[in-house]
Design an enzyme around this catalytic site. Structure first.
Site: not given
Ligand code: G3P
Ligand code: MG
Length: 250
Positions: A13, A55
């Site tokens: 992630h 992000h």
């Molecule tokens: O794709 C999973 C996750 O990344 C979604 O939330 O805020 O971490 O982009 P965020």
């Molecule tokens: Mg994400």
């Protein structure tokens, strides 16, 4: 192809973001070194229309800059340090272009491109990301995801062969997306917050002959439980920990 990967697919992630600054080339390279199957990243447009990987809406948390990313040109973004917020060891890491990530790891890792133009939903992000996927010939190594169904519809029109996943927010606000929104849309996968997932939910998605990839799971006990429920993918900041928890690495 997504369906040919081991299950559950381990998506790093924002890269291996427990051990390197999120959404940088360092975190994506580390994900590869730790044995992740895939990476997740967040795509956005700079003020001059370049696709960058970042992000937050604002620069303050993860760079030495301030203000909104969408108001900065690529040159301005590239002058920022995106590594030292995490550790001095990573000083000098830059906000990457999506094309740089595709070049660095696109042939070696599967890539979940989250379309994150949530504050500028009418921009050209989807068109530009699709163009890059075509240019790098990564149609069978990418999955698109978004909390915005309109982004995924647009991607379907431009590149129908690339699988799409609907993201659902945690808790009651994501309930519609997890049920009707997902079931009646043309999606290969549901991406719910892991704490909302039950064994029944996994079975419901599998009955639709689709996949369920859950975010973001960083504790071994949660990974073991979700694996036992047969989820098809797990997003984690720590791919090494996830692979060890499932006995795929020592
Ligand atoms: O794709 C999973 C996750 O990344 C979604 O939330 O805020 O971490 O982009 P965020
Ligand atoms: Mg994400």
């Amino acid at each position: 192809m997504l369906t040919e990967l081991p299950r559950p697919v381990i998506f790093a992630h924002r890269g291996a973001s427990a051990h390197a600054p999120e959404n940088t080339l360092a975190s994506f390279e580390l994900a590869l070194a730790q044995g992740a199957d895939a990476v997740e990243l967040d795509a956005k447009l700079s003020a001059d229309g370049e696709v960058v990987v970042f992000h937050d809406t604002t620069l303050d948390r993860t760079t030495d800059g301030t203000g909104r990313l969408a108001q900065k040109t690529l040159a301005e973004l590239r002058s920022l340090d995106a590594g030292s917020f995490f550790s001095e060891k990573f000083r000098g890491e830059k906000i990457p272009l999506l094309s740089e990530v595709f070049e660095a790891v696109g042939k070696r890792l599967f890539i979940n491109v989250e379309l994150t133009n949530y504050s500028t939903p009418r921009d050209q992000l989807v068109e530009k990301v699709c163009e890059l996927v075509k240019k790098h010939a990564l149609e069978d190594r990418v999955i698109f995801s978004s909390f915005l169904a309109s982004n995924l519809k647009k991607a379907q029109r431009i590149l129908p062969q690339v699988p799409r996943a609907l993201l659902a927010l945690g808790g009651w606000v994501g309930a519609w997306a997890r049920s009707f929104g997902f079931a009646f849309g043309d999606y290969a996968a549901l991406h719910p917050y892991f704490a909302d997932v039950t064994a029944q939910q996994v079975n419901r998605v599998h009955k639709l002959k689709r996949r369920i990839h859950v975010w973001t799971v960083n504790k071994a006990e949660d990974i073991v439980r979700l694996h036992s429920w047969n989820v098809d993918g797990i997003f984690t900041d720590d791919p090494q920990l996830a692979l060890r928890a499932m006995g795929r690495r020592t």
